[in-house]
Design a protein around this motif. Structure first.
Motif, PDB file in Angstrom:
ATOM      1  N   VAL A 106       0.845  -1.205   0.000  1.00 46.19           N
ATOM      2  CA  VAL A 106       0.000   0.000   0.000  1.00 46.19           C
ATOM      3  C   VAL A 106       0.875   1.248   0.000  1.00 46.19           C
ATOM      4  O   VAL A 106       0.625   2.208  -0.736  1.00 46.19           O
ATOM      5  CB  VAL A 106      -0.948   0.014   1.220  1.00 46.19           C
ATOM      6  CG1 VAL A 106      -1.724   1.331   1.286  1.00 46.19           C
ATOM      7  CG2 VAL A 106      -1.916  -1.165   1.167  1.00 46.19           C
ATOM      8  N   ASP A 110       1.057   4.033  -2.832  1.00 46.67           N
ATOM      9  CA  ASP A 110       0.554   5.324  -2.356  1.00 46.67           C
ATOM     10  C   ASP A 110       1.693   6.311  -2.143  1.00 46.67           C
ATOM     11  O   ASP A 110       1.626   7.163  -1.264  1.00 46.67           O
ATOM     12  CB  ASP A 110      -0.193   5.109  -1.032  1.00 46.67           C
ATOM     13  CG  ASP A 110      -1.116   6.267  -0.685  1.00 46.67           C
ATOM     14  OD1 ASP A 110      -1.593   6.946  -1.606  1.00 46.67           O
ATOM     15  OD2 ASP A 110      -1.353   6.489   0.517  1.00 46.67           O
ATOM     16  N   VAL A 120      -5.655   1.996   5.956  1.00 46.67           N
ATOM     17  CA  VAL A 120      -5.568   0.536   5.948  1.00 46.67           C
ATOM     18  C   VAL A 120      -4.932   0.035   7.246  1.00 46.67           C
ATOM     19  O   VAL A 120      -5.373  -0.959   7.831  1.00 46.67           O
ATOM     20  CB  VAL A 120      -4.777   0.039   4.727  1.00 46.67           C
ATOM     21  CG1 VAL A 120      -4.562  -1.471   4.804  1.00 46.67           C
ATOM     22  CG2 VAL A 120      -5.501   0.395   3.431  1.00 46.67           C
ATOM     23  N   GLY A 145      -9.108  -3.498   3.360  1.00 45.53           N
ATOM     24  CA  GLY A 145      -8.917  -2.566   2.250  1.00 45.53           C
ATOM     25  C   GLY A 145     -10.218  -1.947   1.783  1.00 45.53           C
ATOM     26  O   GLY A 145     -10.284  -0.740   1.511  1.00 45.53           O
ATOM     27  N   LEU A 150     -10.483   1.266  -0.549  1.00 50.16           N
ATOM     28  CA  LEU A 150      -9.863   0.732  -1.755  1.00 50.16           C
ATOM     29  C   LEU A 150     -10.905   0.005  -2.596  1.00 50.16           C
ATOM     30  O   LEU A 150     -11.879  -0.544  -2.061  1.00 50.16           O
ATOM     31  CB  LEU A 150      -8.737  -0.235  -1.392  1.00 50.16           C
ATOM     32  CG  LEU A 150      -7.477   0.370  -0.759  1.00 50.16           C
ATOM     33  CD1 LEU A 150      -6.585  -0.742  -0.208  1.00 50.16           C
ATOM     34  CD2 LEU A 150      -6.706   1.200  -1.781  1.00 50.16           C
ATOM     35  N   ASP A 154      -8.053  -2.510  -6.927  1.00 55.17           N
ATOM     36  CA  ASP A 154      -6.873  -2.024  -6.204  1.00 55.17           C
ATOM     37  C   ASP A 154      -6.343  -3.114  -5.265  1.00 55.17           C
ATOM     38  O   ASP A 154      -5.137  -3.351  -5.187  1.00 55.17           O
ATOM     39  CB  ASP A 154      -7.222  -0.794  -5.372  1.00 55.17           C
ATOM     40  CG  ASP A 154      -7.359   0.465  -6.211  1.00 55.17           C
ATOM     41  OD1 ASP A 154      -6.776   0.514  -7.310  1.00 55.17           O
ATOM     42  OD2 ASP A 154      -8.054   1.386  -5.766  1.00 55.17           O
ATOM     43  N   LEU A 158      -2.763  -4.995  -5.130  1.00 59.96           N
ATOM     44  CA  LEU A 158      -1.922  -4.910  -3.934  1.00 59.96           C
ATOM     45  C   LEU A 158      -1.551  -6.291  -3.401  1.00 59.96           C
ATOM     46  O   LEU A 158      -0.436  -6.499  -2.916  1.00 59.96           O
ATOM     47  CB  LEU A 158      -2.634  -4.105  -2.847  1.00 59.96           C
ATOM     48  CG  LEU A 158      -2.723  -2.602  -3.097  1.00 59.96           C
ATOM     49  CD1 LEU A 158      -3.720  -1.956  -2.152  1.00 59.96           C
ATOM     50  CD2 LEU A 158      -1.358  -1.950  -2.949  1.00 59.96           C
TER      51      LEU A 158
END
Length: 229
Positions: A106, A110, A120, A145, A150, A154, A158
């Protein structure tokens, strides 16, 4: 401007709830102190091994003390903290390396913003330390998530990224940075001020930290204190 680096681990050893307390308080101070808060997942096991430290729970009297201490701190900080039914199974048998890698994924996706890392991380902490739920399986990461905002696509991305060598190497890199700061456990906060690094360990160093960086400590819930000023 001072820059804080919170080396945030999610091994959920007995000191992990203290890291959660620290995480929550620092997030509340994002817009109170003149700082940039950077959340950085790290691997507690590597730090403990490198420093020769041992989990506090290995000392029976410490374990007994910390159980009550966490109850008091959770009330003080206003966090819904409830120990899992079998803390030793959660902290030592199951571990949370997979969760660490997911959070690292993440963070990598990010980059430039810790917004989703914060959300998260908080969801995973709530799962294990508020609701006694799993944080080891992919389905658990998906649920956390989704609650954090999310999308399903996504999360799928991840989950794949979390298994990559790049994420494994990133987790090792941040852990090594903690070791380079002479870490021996978490929570660890590194404050970079005027070209110097100030290192603070523990969830009870906020007042001292504020003094060292020239800020005011307004308690664990600064928004309540502000309303009375």
């Amino acid at each position: 401007m001072c820059r804080f680096t919170l080396l945030l681990e999610q091994m959920y050893k007995l000191d992990s709830p203290y890291t959660w307390l620290t995480f929550q308080v620092l997030c509340r101070y994002r817009n109170v102190w003149n700082m940039e808060l950077k959340l950085r997942p790290a691997f507690l096991g590597g730090v403990m091994q490198a420093s020769g430290n041992k989990p506090p729970a290995m000392v029976p009297n410490k374990a007994l003390y910390m159980t009550k201490d966490l109850e008091h701190l959770a009330s003080f900080v206003n966090i819904p903290l409830h120990s899992p039914a079998d803390p030793f199974d959660v902290m030592f048998a199951k571990g949370s390396l997979a969760a660490m890698r997911f959070i690292t994924a993440v963070a990598e996706k990010d980059k430039g913003s810790d917004h989703m890392v914060e959300k998260v991380s908080r969801e995973l902490w709530n799962r294990i330390w508020s609701r006694d739920q799993d944080i080891c399986e992919p389905e658990s990461f998906s649920e956390a998530g989704l609650k954090a905002g999310l999308s399903s696509s996504d999360i799928e991305e991840l989950l794949k990224l979390a298994k990559s060598q790049a994420v494994k190497d990133k987790l090792k890199q941040v852990t090594q940075e903690a070791i380079d700061h002479k870490a021996f456990g978490f929570p660890l906060i590194v404050c970079h001020v005027d070209g110097k690094s100030l290192v603070f360990f523990g969830s009870d160093r906020f007042e001292l930290m504020a003094h060292c960086i020239g800020e005011k400590w307004l308690g664990p819930q600064p928004e309540k204190m502000d309303s009375h000023l």
